[in-house]
Structures are given as structure tokens and as C-alpha cells.
Scaffold this active site. Structure first.
Site, PDB file in Angstrom:
ATOM      1  N   HIS A 136       1.839  23.949  14.391  1.00 26.72           N
ATOM      2  CA  HIS A 136       1.501  24.683  15.630  1.00 26.72           C
ATOM      3  C   HIS A 136       1.006  23.638  16.640  1.00 26.72           C
ATOM      4  CE1 HIS A 136       0.414  27.937  18.153  1.00 26.72           C
ATOM      5  NE2 HIS A 136      -0.613  28.459  17.508  1.00 26.72           N
ATOM      6  N   HIS A 143      11.702  25.681  17.189  1.00 27.68           N
ATOM      7  CA  HIS A 143      10.715  26.696  17.561  1.00 27.68           C
ATOM      8  C   HIS A 143      11.129  28.016  16.960  1.00 27.68           C
ATOM      9  CE1 HIS A 143       8.092  29.177  20.029  1.00 27.68           C
ATOM     10  NE2 HIS A 143       7.397  28.081  20.209  1.00 27.68           N
ATOM     11  N   ASP A 201       5.680  20.180  22.645  1.00 28.42           N
ATOM     12  CA  ASP A 201       4.901  19.077  22.074  1.00 28.42           C
ATOM     13  C   ASP A 201       5.652  17.754  22.058  1.00 28.42           C
ATOM     14  OD1 ASP A 201       2.561  20.510  21.424  1.00 28.42           O
ATOM     15  OD2 ASP A 201       3.623  21.464  19.775  1.00 28.42           O
TER      16      ASP A 201
HETATM   17  N1  CMC Z   1      13.269  18.980  12.065  1.00 29.46           N
HETATM   18  C1  CMC Z   1      14.268  19.133  11.159  1.00 29.46           C
HETATM   19  N2  CMC Z   1      14.712  20.320  10.731  1.00 29.46           N
HETATM   20  C2  CMC Z   1      14.128  21.411  11.235  1.00 29.46           C
HETATM   21  C3  CMC Z   1      13.088  21.328  12.188  1.00 29.46           C
HETATM   22  C4  CMC Z   1      12.681  20.061  12.605  1.00 29.46           C
HETATM   23  N3  CMC Z   1      11.709  19.921  13.511  1.00 29.46           N
HETATM   24  N4  CMC Z   1      12.693  22.573  12.523  1.00 29.46           N
HETATM   25  C5  CMC Z   1      13.452  23.409  11.794  1.00 29.46           C
HETATM   26  N5  CMC Z   1      14.314  22.697  11.026  1.00 29.46           N
HETATM   27  C6  CMC Z   1      15.350  23.250  10.152  1.00 29.46           C
HETATM   28  C7  CMC Z   1      14.750  23.835   8.885  1.00 29.46           C
HETATM   29  O1  CMC Z   1      14.654  22.868   7.871  1.00 29.46           O
HETATM   30  C8  CMC Z   1      15.737  24.929   8.572  1.00 29.46           C
HETATM   31  O2  CMC Z   1      16.867  24.332   8.009  1.00 29.46           O
HETATM   32  P1  CMC Z   1      17.715  25.107   6.840  1.00 29.46           P
HETATM   33  O3  CMC Z   1      18.269  26.331   7.531  1.00 29.46           O
HETATM   34  O4  CMC Z   1      18.758  24.146   6.399  1.00 29.46           O
HETATM   35  O5  CMC Z   1      16.721  25.456   5.762  1.00 29.46           O
HETATM   36  C9  CMC Z   1      16.146  25.459   9.962  1.00 29.46           C
HETATM   37  O6  CMC Z   1      15.962  24.334  10.848  1.00 29.46           O
HETATM   38  C10 CMC Z   1      15.320  26.640  10.451  1.00 29.46           C
HETATM   39  O7  CMC Z   1      13.955  26.260  10.430  1.00 29.46           O
HETATM   40  P2  CMC Z   1      12.754  27.207   9.991  1.00 29.46           P
HETATM   41  O8  CMC Z   1      11.716  26.366   9.338  1.00 29.46           O
HETATM   42  O9  CMC Z   1      13.284  28.395   9.269  1.00 29.46           O
HETATM   43  O10 CMC Z   1      12.251  27.701  11.409  1.00 29.46           O
HETATM   44  P3  CMC Z   1      10.853  28.390  11.710  1.00 29.46           P
HETATM   45  O11 CMC Z   1      11.088  29.317  12.831  1.00 29.46           O
HETATM   46  O12 CMC Z   1      10.233  28.933  10.480  1.00 29.46           O
HETATM   47  O13 CMC Z   1       9.952  27.144  12.165  1.00 29.46           O
HETATM   48  C11 CMC Z   1       8.867  25.503  13.484  1.00 29.46           C
HETATM   49  C12 CMC Z   1       9.676  26.817  13.488  1.00 29.46           C
HETATM   50  C13 CMC Z   1       8.343  25.224  14.902  1.00 29.46           C
HETATM   51  C14 CMC Z   1       7.662  25.663  12.556  1.00 29.46           C
HETATM   52  C15 CMC Z   1       9.792  24.374  12.984  1.00 29.46           C
HETATM   53  O14 CMC Z   1      10.894  24.228  13.863  1.00 29.46           O
HETATM   54  C16 CMC Z   1       9.043  23.049  12.852  1.00 29.46           C
HETATM   55  O15 CMC Z   1       8.399  22.816  11.837  1.00 29.46           O
HETATM   56  N6  CMC Z   1       9.124  22.157  13.898  1.00 29.46           N
HETATM   57  C17 CMC Z   1       8.391  20.916  13.846  1.00 29.46           C
HETATM   58  C18 CMC Z   1       6.926  21.167  14.203  1.00 29.46           C
HETATM   59  C19 CMC Z   1       6.726  21.436  15.695  1.00 29.46           C
HETATM   60  O16 CMC Z   1       7.268  20.723  16.537  1.00 29.46           O
HETATM   61  N7  CMC Z   1       5.923  22.458  15.990  1.00 29.46           N
HETATM   62  C20 CMC Z   1       5.568  22.809  17.356  1.00 29.46           C
HETATM   63  C21 CMC Z   1       6.094  24.148  17.749  1.00 29.46           C
HETATM   64  S1  CMC Z   1       5.966  24.418  19.539  1.00 29.46           S
HETATM   65  C22 CMC Z   1       4.281  24.525  19.849  1.00 29.46           C
HETATM   66  C23 CMC Z   1       3.595  25.645  19.190  1.00 29.46           C
HETATM   67  O17 CMC Z   1       4.060  26.778  19.242  1.00 29.46           O
HETATM   68  O18 CMC Z   1       2.548  25.394  18.617  1.00 29.46           O
END
Ligand code: CMC
Length: 432
Positions: A272, A311, A367
Site C-alpha cells: 500500500h 493496481h 508510487d
Molecule cells: N510486478 C510484477 N507482477 C505483478 C505486479 C508487479 N508490481 N503487480 C501484479 N503483478 C502480477 C501478479 O503476480 C499477478 O500475476 P499472475 O496473474 O501471473 O499470478 C497479476 O499481475 C495480478 O496481480 P494481483 O496480485 O492479483 O493484483 P492485486 O490487485 O491483488 O494487487 C497490487 C495489486 C498493487 C498489490 C500489486 O499490483 C502490487 O503488489 N504492486 C506492487 C506494489 C505497489 O506498487 N503498490 C502500490 C499500489 S498504489 C498505491 C496504493 O494504493 O497504496
């Protein structure tokens, strides 16, 4: 059950019909703005629940604060596009808008600014007894989270959440005092004496002065504006993890300081608000332009994530990231370019043309570039999430206030899908 309306010019009803194939019972539920009430399921079977871990398909409330279209990359506060607010408004004006629903007129803005400005001081015991008690290398965000909860103990009337005057007072206090707390946590961590708020300065200039003043210090107008823009961009983002924590804890009628401390704890996590800190650490580890391709390959093979990308809601470029990128250009004119910028730009270019990221609709989020600005301004990385928490406080409070006025809301208490053991008899220690 009320029948659904008909779409204009069509015979397709705006309803959804659910049949329980076990019993043949059917309910028809109206769809309003893409949402239908799960209460209808209880009509089929009062023990029927929706299994939705991480709330991927659940709207937990109605809200009129922030509109977000993740596919189109649109973000609006109370209807106003984020791009227009970032260009023309100030954080304090946006805070008023988020809380009260309309932009203030001149008199309202003057009074609001005066009120916030005159609540910036904090009780001396907070610094002398509370903050001074932390270990010398305490993480500023850990200190900030605890300080928010501690602050509430100075205002016993904050427990009276249904008194509108008291509620307004606590909202003012929290918005006014978070920059003071943040600067205090930082100065403690580097051993500098605390610098008192200056009521003559703007909200961002006062914060920057409390952070950096040692002898002569004057805020550069470009930096003051950049800080204000970053505060605007981070002010609210509908039902994110921190805001959900605020609503869930607030639903038990806890005071707003305790609820805000929970929201800040949620923000602390690296998925987050902690992501801005993780981005700069990631860019520093990559170290050079030449290592970008290998890093991307590692991410694709499951060795870590590309922090600052992806996201839950945006499946397009995060509109805030675009504005942060422009703000970075203005800041670097004054501070000099952050050497990590080239690595970030190259990462973005490679990721946006790579099928792994394209297919999963992973774009830079807010971010990705914000940490580079914070670093160029001199903030240590462990202050980055605190910089997110200061402006997000108003978002938490706007949602808390909205929730308390919403007759649909009760204490948050989800159900579960029990997967544990069936009933069994206790076995004495010697017999196991
Ligand atoms: N790098 C590589 N792969 C990723 C990333 C990433 N940053 N984000 C998602 N994926 C992949 C993930 O591994 C999954 O792949 P697969 O379908 O093969 O299993 C697919 O994309 C879908 O991801 P998810 O984890 O199901 O998506 P989510 O909606 O649960 O997670 C997130 C969203 C923001 C937690 C995630 O994208 C992430 O961890 N990003 C990196 C951390 C980050 O930058 N966070 C800040 C978010 S914006 C500010 C805020 O709101 O706080």
C-alpha cells in the site's frame, strides 16, 4: 422485491435474477450503477454468503466522495478531475472539498485555512514524554502510527463521535497536527531540536519549515507548490486498504484518532503506502541502467515484483502517476536530477512494451515516481510513507464522517467460510 427499471430505449430490464438450483427458488434484484444488494441472497437462504476474499467484487458502502474508473484511468474528487485540482487548487481547498462536498467560497476558504492553521500545535507531553520515549532508530512511520493514537488521549471529548461540533473539531485537529507530528518524528530520528509551527506560512511551507529549518531557511516556491500538488494527489482514493481500515474500526464507534491510527497502520504496508519507499530501494538495488533488463527478467520469473507498478483498480496508467512525473520535472529544475530517474524511465519503457506487464495491465502507479521527488527534496526513504499519510488523513476523515451519516452502516462484521475440524473431544496432554 421492487422490479428493476428498464434501460432507456431498450426492453432489457436492469435487474439480475438468481435461482437457487437446490430449491428452485428465484429472486430478482435491481441493479443500480452496476451494483446489486447481496441481501437478496438471504431471501433464498439465510445461511447463504458470498465468498469474496480481499473484497474483489464487494462494494462495502455507498460513497459520494471519490470517483475512480480504473479502466479509463479517471480519478475525480467530488466530481472534479484530479488533473484540474492539481493544476488550480491547493491541498487545504481540496481537503474542504472532500469533507464538505463543494469547493469553498472565498470566506469559507479563509475561515477554514485560519482554523486549520490555528490547530497545528501539539501538547508538549507528546514530544517530551511520548516521542522522546522511542528508540533512537525507530522507523518514523511506526512512530507516526503510534502518535496518532496517543494524540486522541489528549482529547477525551473525541469519544463523543455523534456531537457534530466535537466531530468537526477532531477533523480540524487531525488535519492540522499530522504535519507537526510527522516533522517531530523525523527530527527525533536525526536528533534535531523540534521546530514549532509557523502560523504565517501555508500548509506545505509550514511542514517543510518544521522539517528542514536549522538557522536560516526559506521554502523555494516551486518546492512548496510541488509538496502541495503531491498532497492533493494523495488526499483520497476511495475504498483503499487504509480507508477500509478507517471505516471498519470507525464502525465500532471508536474515536477518530484510534481509527486513523488503524488506517495509518494499513498504509504502512509495502503493498500500500509503503510502496514508494520500496520503489527507491528497488531502484537503488538495480543500481545501473545496464541491470534493468536482467531485473525485469527476474520479476517475470517470479523473483519479486516491480514495485510502483500494478493496481487493484487501475488497469490503465494511474492518472496520478502522470502528474507526479510532471511535478518531478519541475522539482528537478531546482534540486538537480535524481540519478535514479534514468533507471526508473528505462524500467517504465521496458515494462510497458513487455507482454508480461501489458497482458496483466500493469502500469506505473502513484508510487513509482513520487519517491524520486521525495528523495530529491532530501527526505530519507523511511519518511516516504509518512508523507503519504499526512494528506491521506483527510480522505480517511471524509469517509469516516460519511459512514457515520449513512443509515445503511452498522458495525463491520463479515462472515466466514469455516474449513476447520468438525466437533471432537478434548484429549488430555498425557494421551496425545
Ligand atoms: N510486478 C510484477 N507482477 C505483478 C505486479 C508487479 N508490481 N503487480 C501484479 N503483478 C502480477 C501478479 O503476480 C499477478 O500475476 P499472475 O496473474 O501471473 O499470478 C497479476 O499481475 C495480478 O496481480 P494481483 O496480485 O492479483 O493484483 P492485486 O490487485 O491483488 O494487487 C497490487 C495489486 C498493487 C498489490 C500489486 O499490483 C502490487 O503488489 N504492486 C506492487 C506494489 C505497489 O506498487 N503498490 C502500490 C499500489 S498504489 C498505491 C496504493 O494504493 O497504496
Amino acid at each position: 422485491m421492487k422490479p428493476g427499471r428498464l434501460l432507456k430505449g431498450s426492453r432489457v430490464p436492469e435487474t439480475i435474477t438468481i435461482t437457487d438450483d437446490r430449491t428452485g427458488k428465484t429472486v430478482t434484484v435491481p441493479i443500480n450503477d452496476g451494483t446489486f444488494s447481496s441481501a437478496a441472497l438471504r431471501e433464498l437462504d439465510k445461511n447463504l454468503f458470498i465468498y469474496d476474499p480481499a473484497f474483489l467484487s464487494t462494494a462495502a458502502c455507498r460513497s459520494s466522495i471519490t470517483y475512480l474508473d480504473g479502466d479509463a484511468g479517471i480519478l475525480r474528487y467530488r466530481g472534479y478531475p484530479i488533473e484540474q485540482l492539481a493544476e488550480h487548487s491547493t491541498y487545504l481547498e481540496v481537503a474542504y472539498l472532500l469533507l464538505y462536498g463543494e469547493l469553498p467560497d472565498e470566506g469559507q476558504l479563509k475561515q477554514w485555512t485560519y482554523d486549520v492553521t490555528h490547530h497545528t500545535f501539539i501538547h508538549e507531553n507528546m514530544r517530551k514524554r511520548f516521542v522522546d520515549g522511542f528508540h533512537y532508530d525507530a522507523h518514523p512511520m511506526g512512530m507516526f502510527v503510534s502518535a496518532l493514537a496517543a494524540l486522541g488521549t489528549f482529547y477525551p471529548e473525541s469519544k463523543d463521535i455523534f456531537d457534530p461540533d466535537s466531530r468537526h473539531k477532531q477533523i480540524l485537529r487531525l488535519i492540522a497536527k499530522t504535519p507537526t507530528l510527522a516533522a517531530m518524528c523525523y527530527r527525533f530520528s536525526v536528533g534535531l531540536p523540534f521546530f514549532l509551527p509557523d502560523n504565517e506560512l501555508s500548509y506545505p511551507a509550514n511542514f517543510l519549515t518544521m522539517m528542514w529549518k536549522v538557522g536560516e531557511y526559506e521554502v523555494h516556491p516551486t518546492i512548496e507548490r510541488a509538496m502541495d500538488v503531491l498532497f492533493i494527489l494523495h488526499a483520497d482514493h476511495e475504498q483503499n486498504c487504509g480507508t477500509t481500515a478507517m471505516r471498519v474500526v470507525g464502525s465500532s464507534q471508536a474515536d477518530p484518532y484510534s481509527a486513523a491510527a488503524s488506517a495509518a497502520s494499513a498504509l504502512y504496508g509495502p503493498l500500500h503506502g509503503g510502496a514508494n519507499e520500496a520503489v527507491v530501494r528497488m531502484l537503488t538495488d538495480i543500481g545501473s541502467f545496464d541491470n534493468v533488463d536482467a531485473f525485469i527478467e527476474d520479476v517475470k520469473s517470479g523473483k519479486g515484483k516491480l514495485m510502483g507498478f500494478g493496481h487493484r483498480v487501475y488497469k490503465n496508467y494511474d492518472p496520478r502517476a502522470r502528474i507526479v512525473k510532471q511535478t518531478a520535472d519541475a522539482v528537478f529544475e531546482v534540486t538537480g536530477k535524481n540519478p535514479l530517474l534514468d533507471i526508473a524511465l528505462k524500467l517504465e519503457e521496458v515494462a510497458l512494451s513487455d507482454p508480461y506487464f501489458v497482458d496483466r495491465k500493469l502500469y506505473p502507479n502513484v508510487d513509482f515516481y513520487s519517491g524520486l521527488i521525495y528523495q530529491a527534496l532530501g527526505f530519507p526513504v523511511d519518511m516516504f510513507t509518512v508523507l503519504f499519510a499526512i494528506p491521506r488523513t483527510v480522505g480517511w476523515l471524509a469517509h469516516w464522517d460519511e459512514m457515520l451519516n449513512d443509515s445503511d452502516q452498522k458495525i463491520s462484521r463479515p462472515r466466514q467460510w469455516y474449513t476447520g475440524a468438525g466437533e471432537r473431544d478434548y484429549v488430555k496432554l498425557g494421551d496425545r
